[in-house]
Scaffold this motif. Structure first.
Motif, short mmCIF file in Angstrom:
data_model
loop_
_atom_site.label_atom_id
_atom_site.label_comp_id
_atom_site.label_asym_id
_atom_site.label_seq_id
_atom_site.Cartn_x
_atom_site.Cartn_y
_atom_site.Cartn_z
N UNK A 1 0.91 -1.13 -0.33
CA UNK A 1 0.39 -0.24 0.11
C UNK A 1 0.90 2.01 -0.23
N UNK A 2 2.19 1.25 -0.15
CA UNK A 2 2.40 2.50 0.91
C UNK A 2 4.04 2.46 0.14
N UNK A 3 4.11 1.36 -1.18
CA UNK A 3 5.26 1.21 -1.92
C UNK A 3 4.79 1.18 -2.95
N UNK A 4 5.79 0.32 -3.79
CA UNK A 4 5.82 -0.34 -5.36
C UNK A 4 5.46 -2.18 -5.21
N UNK A 5 4.55 -2.18 -6.45
CA UNK A 5 4.33 -3.62 -5.85
C UNK A 5 4.43 -3.89 -7.01
N UNK A 6 5.20 -4.89 -7.05
CA UNK A 6 5.75 -6.12 -8.42
C UNK A 6 4.78 -6.97 -9.09
N UNK A 7 4.46 -6.58 -10.21
CA UNK A 7 3.60 -7.74 -11.51
C UNK A 7 4.18 -8.56 -12.39
N UNK A 8 3.84 -9.69 -11.81
CA UNK A 8 5.17 -10.77 -12.55
C UNK A 8 3.48 -11.94 -12.83
N UNK A 9 3.79 -11.93 -14.81
CA UNK A 9 3.05 -12.56 -14.85
C UNK A 9 3.03 -13.35 -16.11
N UNK A 10 3.60 -15.30 -16.07
CA UNK A 10 3.48 -15.54 -17.71
C UNK A 10 2.70 -15.77 -18.41
N UNK A 11 2.32 -15.38 -19.70
CA UNK A 11 1.24 -15.49 -20.11
C UNK A 11 1.35 -16.70 -22.15
N UNK A 12 1.07 -17.53 -21.40
CA UNK A 12 0.83 -18.58 -22.86
C UNK A 12 -0.47 -17.98 -23.59
N UNK A 13 0.01 -17.98 -25.24
CA UNK A 13 -1.03 -17.42 -26.09
C UNK A 13 -2.00 -19.45 -26.35
N UNK A 14 -3.02 -20.00 -25.86
CA UNK A 14 -3.37 -21.08 -26.02
C UNK A 14 -4.67 -20.97 -27.32
N UNK A 15 -4.96 -22.43 -28.31
CA UNK A 15 -5.68 -22.04 -28.98
C UNK A 15 -6.81 -21.64 -28.31
N UNK A 16 -7.68 -20.49 -29.60
CA UNK A 16 -8.81 -19.94 -29.42
C UNK A 16 -8.95 -18.58 -28.51
N UNK A 17 -7.16 -18.21 -28.19
CA UNK A 17 -6.74 -16.96 -27.52
C UNK A 17 -6.96 -15.74 -29.07
N UNK A 18 -5.88 -16.26 -29.61
CA UNK A 18 -5.84 -15.50 -30.50
C UNK A 18 -6.48 -15.83 -32.47
N UNK A 19 -7.14 -14.64 -32.91
CA UNK A 19 -8.35 -15.13 -33.73
C UNK A 19 -7.48 -14.95 -35.09
N UNK A 20 -8.41 -15.92 -35.85
CA UNK A 20 -7.27 -16.07 -37.17
C UNK A 20 -7.85 -15.05 -38.12
#
Length: 116
Positions: free
Chosen positions: A63-82
């Motif tokens: 709340x009183x400083x920096x927070x670290x966002x860290x996420x792995x994202x894998x592009x799976x079937x159905x996520x990327x429109x043709x």
């Protein structure tokens, strides 16, 4: 660049604060709250755009400083429109009247070593 099967690590430091008072705003990532910072990927298509949002629900919020966002994202079937014509990446989160502050943003491709 965000092809099917590719994996990406997104990391950044973040803060949320009220734009009027300047006071820090709390976020509880484990509650999957829209008040928390997220990565948004928007694919523009010939029809309606496809929007995906990713929250780091394991992030420890400071709340009183920096927070670290860290996420792995894998592009799976159905996520990327043709029929995707373009990709727009953004950072969103926080209640109305808040300011989302980011620093040290990295978006890196994850290389798989096990043949994936």
């Amino acid at each position: 660049c965000l092809r099917l099967g590719t994996s990406w690590n997104v990391t950044f430091k973040t803060k949320l604060y009220d734009e009027i008072t300047g006071k820090s705003i709390d976020c509880i990532p484990k509650k999957k709250s829209k008040r928390c910072p997220m990565v948004q990927i928007k694919f523009k298509t010939k029809g309606k755009p496809k929007v995906m949002r990713f929250l780091d629900d394991s992030m420890t919020w400071n709340l009183h400083g920096w927070s670290t966002f860290n996420k792995n994202i894998t592009m799976r079937k159905g996520m990327v429109p043709k029929d995707a014509t373009s990709i727009q990446v953004g950072f969103i989160g926080g209640p109305i009247g808040s300011v989302l502050l980011l620093d040290d943003v990295y978006w890196m491709k994850v290389n798989h070593t096990n043949g994936d």
